[in-house]
Design a protein around this motif. Structure first.
Motif, PDB file in Angstrom:
ATOM      1  N   GLN A  36       0.835  -1.200   0.000  1.00  0.00           N
ATOM      2  CA  GLN A  36       0.000   0.000   0.000  1.00  0.00           C
ATOM      3  C   GLN A  36       0.870   1.251   0.000  1.00  0.00           C
ATOM      4  N   HIS A 101      -2.157  -5.174  -1.650  1.00  0.00           N
ATOM      5  CA  HIS A 101      -2.879  -4.568  -0.527  1.00  0.00           C
ATOM      6  C   HIS A 101      -3.069  -3.080  -0.808  1.00  0.00           C
ATOM      7  N   HIS A 102      -4.339  -2.605  -0.729  1.00  0.00           N
ATOM      8  CA  HIS A 102      -4.664  -1.205  -1.023  1.00  0.00           C
ATOM      9  C   HIS A 102      -4.124  -0.806  -2.408  1.00  0.00           C
ATOM     10  N   SER A 125      -6.410  -7.344  -1.507  1.00  0.00           N
ATOM     11  CA  SER A 125      -6.660  -7.078  -0.096  1.00  0.00           C
ATOM     12  C   SER A 125      -7.005  -5.608   0.102  1.00  0.00           C
ATOM     13  N   SER A 126      -8.182  -5.342   0.658  1.00  0.00           N
ATOM     14  CA  SER A 126      -8.599  -3.957   0.943  1.00  0.00           C
ATOM     15  C   SER A 126      -8.401  -3.060  -0.276  1.00  0.00           C
ATOM     16  N   THR A 127      -8.829  -3.549  -1.418  1.00  0.00           N
ATOM     17  CA  THR A 127      -8.606  -2.844  -2.676  1.00  0.00           C
ATOM     18  C   THR A 127      -9.847  -2.056  -3.067  1.00  0.00           C
ATOM     19  N   PRO A 250      -1.665  -6.735   6.522  1.00  0.00           N
ATOM     20  CA  PRO A 250      -0.627  -7.768   6.395  1.00  0.00           C
ATOM     21  C   PRO A 250       0.333  -7.849   7.567  1.00  0.00           C
ATOM     22  N   PHE A 257      -3.659 -13.382   7.301  1.00  0.00           N
ATOM     23  CA  PHE A 257      -3.455 -12.945   5.925  1.00  0.00           C
ATOM     24  C   PHE A 257      -2.848 -14.075   5.095  1.00  0.00           C
TER      25      PHE A 257
END
Length: 269
Positions: A36, A101-102, A125-127, A250, A257
């Motif tokens: 991220q 992630h992001h 992940s958290s996208t 993460p 995760f």
């Protein structure tokens, strides 16, 4: 089975030197981890050995972050994706699963859309799902991480406070890791956020045919709401919720995760 060691190195690519960390046997199936904004490979430090027992796990520093060279161009999801492919070429990897992630998840989507032959499965992940509504909403909100350097160091406290509400109250180590990475990107802390906000995902997501895992950190207000919207645009996607997960997922909950990633890849066999 003992955890394999993490080895760090640089690859000479078109943008200069790009830093990465790798764990596991080079001959094993490859996973590329994408971080991220404004973090670095280090947000996967605890994840790599868990995955590296079975895969060749590689976490790169996106150009302009961590120890990678600064970009010779404005931050761009499309250009970051091309550099990631250059890294795969440099490492002799023809095809890899992507774990983002992001911001890293947005880069992973562009990789799958632009270079489908190089991408196996996707873990997002958290996208966020970035469309016109996202861009309008983002333009109306204040900057996420921007601070002004101060002679008395007040900007360090401001960096901490900007993120404090989105991190576990009992884990100052996670905020310390964020500040350390953020200091390396302090010249353009918002560059990654601008790149995400300008990316026209709605024009790219329809190209994705790979199987997709959407990891939803239920304590992440920036991204949790996007999982269902993303899933609606992906024909082969499933959502896995991680209870207690927040923005630093993460390195906050590495076992959960890594376990979700490994379970997903096992199910594809």
């Amino acid at each position: 089975m003992n955890a394999p060691p993490i080895r760090r190195a640089f690859a000479d690519l078109s943008v200069g030197q790009v830093h990465y960390a790798a764990c596991g046997e080079p001959g094993a199936p490859a996973l590329l981890f994408l971080h991220q904004t404004p973090r670095s490979w280090a947000e996967f430090r605890a994840v790599l050995p868990l995955v590296g027992r079975r895969f060749h796990a590689i976490a790169m520093d996106t150009v302009g972050f961590g120890d990678s060279a600064p970009p010779p161009w404005a931050p761009s999801i499309e250009r970051w994706a091309r550099v990631a492919v250059e890294l795969l070429d440099a490492l002799g990897i023809e095809r890899a699963h992507m774990v983002g992630h992001h911001t890293g998840g947005v880069i992973a989507i562009e990789l799958a859309a632009a270079f489908p032959e190089r991408v196996g499965a996707l873990v997002l992940s958290s996208t966020p799902f970035t469309n016109e509504a996202f861009r309008i909403a983002r333009a109306q909100r204040p900057p996420i991480d921007a601070v002004q350097r101060s002679a008395d160091g007040a900007h360090l406290v401001q960096m901490w406070r900007n993120r404090q509400g989105f991190y576990p109250a009992d884990r100052p180590d996670l905020l310390e890791a964020f500040v350390l990475d953020g200091l390396k990107a302090l010249g353009d802390l918002e560059g990654g956020h601008r790149a995400v906000a300008s990316y026209r995902m709605e024009e790219r997501v329809g190209r994705i045919t790979q199987p997709v895992l959407l990891l939803r950190a239920l304590g992440d207000p920036f991204a949790a709401a996007h999982a269902a919207e993303l899933a609606a645009h992906l024909p082969d996607a499933r959502i896995v919720d991680i209870e207690g997960g927040m923005v630093p997922l993460p390195d906050q909950l590495p076992e959960a995760f890594a376990g979700a990633v490994l379970d997903f890849l096992d199910a594809l066999r």
